[in-house]
Write a protein that holds these residues in place. Structure first.
Motif, PDB file in Angstrom:
ATOM      1  N   UNK A   1       0.810  -1.226   0.000  1.00 29.46           N
ATOM      2  CA  UNK A   1       0.000   0.000   0.000  1.00 29.46           C
ATOM      3  C   UNK A   1       0.844   1.278   0.000  1.00 29.46           C
ATOM      4  N   UNK A   2       2.043   1.182   0.532  1.00 30.70           N
ATOM      5  CA  UNK A   2       2.835   2.401   0.739  1.00 30.70           C
ATOM      6  C   UNK A   2       4.302   2.124   0.423  1.00 30.70           C
ATOM      7  N   UNK A   3       4.937   3.078  -0.257  1.00 24.42           N
ATOM      8  CA  UNK A   3       6.376   2.988  -0.528  1.00 24.42           C
ATOM      9  C   UNK A   3       7.066   4.020   0.362  1.00 24.42           C
TER      10      UNK A   3
ATOM     11  N   UNK B   1      -1.133   3.367  -2.532  1.00 26.93           N
ATOM     12  CA  UNK B   1      -1.900   4.604  -2.424  1.00 26.93           C
ATOM     13  C   UNK B   1      -1.003   5.825  -2.240  1.00 26.93           C
ATOM     14  N   UNK B   2       0.216   5.599  -1.760  1.00 23.95           N
ATOM     15  CA  UNK B   2       1.103   6.731  -1.494  1.00 23.95           C
ATOM     16  C   UNK B   2       2.555   6.331  -1.679  1.00 23.95           C
ATOM     17  N   UNK B   3       3.337   7.295  -2.135  1.00 24.98           N
ATOM     18  CA  UNK B   3       4.781   7.119  -2.329  1.00 24.98           C
ATOM     19  C   UNK B   3       5.464   8.338  -1.722  1.00 24.98           C
TER      20      UNK B   3
ATOM     21  N   UNK C   1      -3.040   4.948  -6.985  1.00 31.00           N
ATOM     22  CA  UNK C   1      -2.468   6.290  -6.860  1.00 31.00           C
ATOM     23  C   UNK C   1      -3.398   7.329  -7.474  1.00 31.00           C
ATOM     24  N   UNK C   2      -3.707   8.366  -6.697  1.00 35.24           N
ATOM     25  CA  UNK C   2      -4.504   9.479  -7.222  1.00 35.24           C
ATOM     26  C   UNK C   2      -3.666  10.749  -7.315  1.00 35.24           C
ATOM     27  N   UNK C   3      -2.629  10.821  -6.514  1.00 32.40           N
ATOM     28  CA  UNK C   3      -1.713  11.960  -6.565  1.00 32.40           C
ATOM     29  C   UNK C   3      -0.347  11.492  -6.077  1.00 32.40           C
ATOM     30  N   UNK C   4       0.653  12.323  -6.321  1.00 32.00           N
ATOM     31  CA  UNK C   4       2.014  11.957  -5.940  1.00 32.00           C
ATOM     32  C   UNK C   4       2.816  13.240  -5.737  1.00 32.00           C
ATOM     33  N   UNK C   5       3.666  13.312  -4.708  1.00 27.14           N
ATOM     34  CA  UNK C   5       4.438  14.541  -4.472  1.00 27.14           C
ATOM     35  C   UNK C   5       5.295  14.921  -5.668  1.00 27.14           C
ATOM     36  N   UNK C   6       5.453  16.209  -5.877  1.00 27.82           N
ATOM     37  CA  UNK C   6       6.149  16.726  -7.062  1.00 27.82           C
ATOM     38  C   UNK C   6       7.571  16.191  -7.195  1.00 27.82           C
TER      39      UNK C   6
ATOM     40  N   UNK D   1      -4.240   4.053 -12.948  1.00 29.20           N
ATOM     41  CA  UNK D   1      -4.351   4.540 -11.578  1.00 29.20           C
ATOM     42  C   UNK D   1      -5.475   5.576 -11.544  1.00 29.20           C
ATOM     43  N   UNK D   2      -6.158   5.750 -10.412  1.00 33.40           N
ATOM     44  CA  UNK D   2      -7.257   6.723 -10.336  1.00 33.40           C
ATOM     45  C   UNK D   2      -6.747   8.151 -10.136  1.00 33.40           C
ATOM     46  N   UNK D   3      -6.068   8.695 -11.128  1.00 32.12           N
ATOM     47  CA  UNK D   3      -5.420   9.998 -10.996  1.00 32.12           C
ATOM     48  C   UNK D   3      -6.423  11.141 -10.863  1.00 32.12           C
ATOM     49  N   UNK D   4      -6.069  12.088 -10.014  1.00 31.77           N
ATOM     50  CA  UNK D   4      -6.831  13.335  -9.904  1.00 31.77           C
ATOM     51  C   UNK D   4      -6.086  14.399 -10.693  1.00 31.77           C
TER      52      UNK D   4
END
Length: 258
Positions: free
Chosen positions: A75-77, A99-101, A123-128, A143-146
């Motif tokens: 679920x998480x990296x 869900x998060x990286x 993944x819906x979002x990811x830090x820049x 992935x369910x991107x926003x």
């Protein structure tokens, strides 16, 4: 025991300790996690596919070149999850539930990595800055991107896999009309999600200023009305008091009677 004998014993002990340390380093570097299968084919291939893993395995061989972690339940990296794998060239994290990286998740392998697969996750979002210094070909499809400003900034810095680029679609969006459309096609059409972000921020600031102005105005009106009411009550109180002339006449009357 002579000096030469003591030196000989010391050298033997040092050699023995050094040999043990070297053997331990070799074993540690080449050890394969029990949940994975490792093969050496011109570089270590670590196969951890479909093992119901919820986390990245610990103590991965340091000479790993290919790491396959697809079809698990990760679920998480976390940050620096692969930092010791300096020879890593291919990393497959597809078909998990990621869900998060974290921003520094790929620190230590970013420059040498050639393929990174994060497709078919949550993944819906990811830090820049997650993919900072990564030159690998990246898969982000399914992935369910926003679709908003930060995703646009992330994609601007990446080498997306051309075979899957059209499968990176807007699951949700700051503008409803772009839902279901490939992100690259939307951006190529001239849409700038960061402009929407600024407009939304400006509207929010306007609403906040309007609310603040309304509160100040309401307070001023309340203050004026409250003071007017106090003034009216004070005037009524003063009117209810006997006047000085009346008191003087009553005093004169009493004096004449006396």
């Amino acid at each position: 025991m002579g000096v030469s004998q003591r030196r000989g014993s010391s050298l033997k002990a040092s050699f023995f300790v050094g040999t043990l340390w070297l053997l331990w380093m070799i074993i540690t570097a080449c050890a394969c996690p029990k949940v994975c299968h490792c093969t050496d084919r011109n570089g270590m291939v670590v196969q951890c596919t479909s093992r119901n893993l919820e986390n990245i395995p610990l103590n991965l061989p340091k000479d790993t070149v290919i790491l396959l972690l697809s079809s698990n339940r990760i679920r998480h990296i976390p940050k620096e999850a692969f930092t010791d794998l300096h020879r890593l060239r291919e990393l497959d994290l597809s078909h998990n539930v990621i869900e998060s990286v974290e921003v520094s998740a790929f620190r230590g392998i970013s420059e040498g990595l050639r393929t990174l697969d994060l497709s078919n996750n949550h993944l819906s979002s990811i830090p820049k800055d997650t993919f900072a210094k990564i030159h690998a070909r990246v898969r982000l499809s399914h992935n369910p991107w926003h679709c908003e400003c930060s995703l646009q900034e992330v994609l601007r810095e990446l080498r997306l896999d051309p075979e899957t680029v059209n499968d990176v679609s807007c699951y949700t969006s700051v503008q409803e009309e772009y839902v279901g459309k490939p992100v690259i096609q939307v951006l190529d059409s001239g849409i700038n999600f960061c402009n929407f972000h600024h407009k939304t921020t400006d509207v929010a600031m306007f609403v906040a200023m309007f609310c603040w102005f309304s509160m100040v105005t309401a307070y001023i009106i309340y203050y004026i009305k409250h003071n007017q009411e106090d003034t009216r009550r004070h005037m009524e109180y003063l009117k209810s008091l006997p006047s000085n002339s009346r008191i003087s006449k009553d005093y004169d009357t009493v004096s004449s009677v006396l």
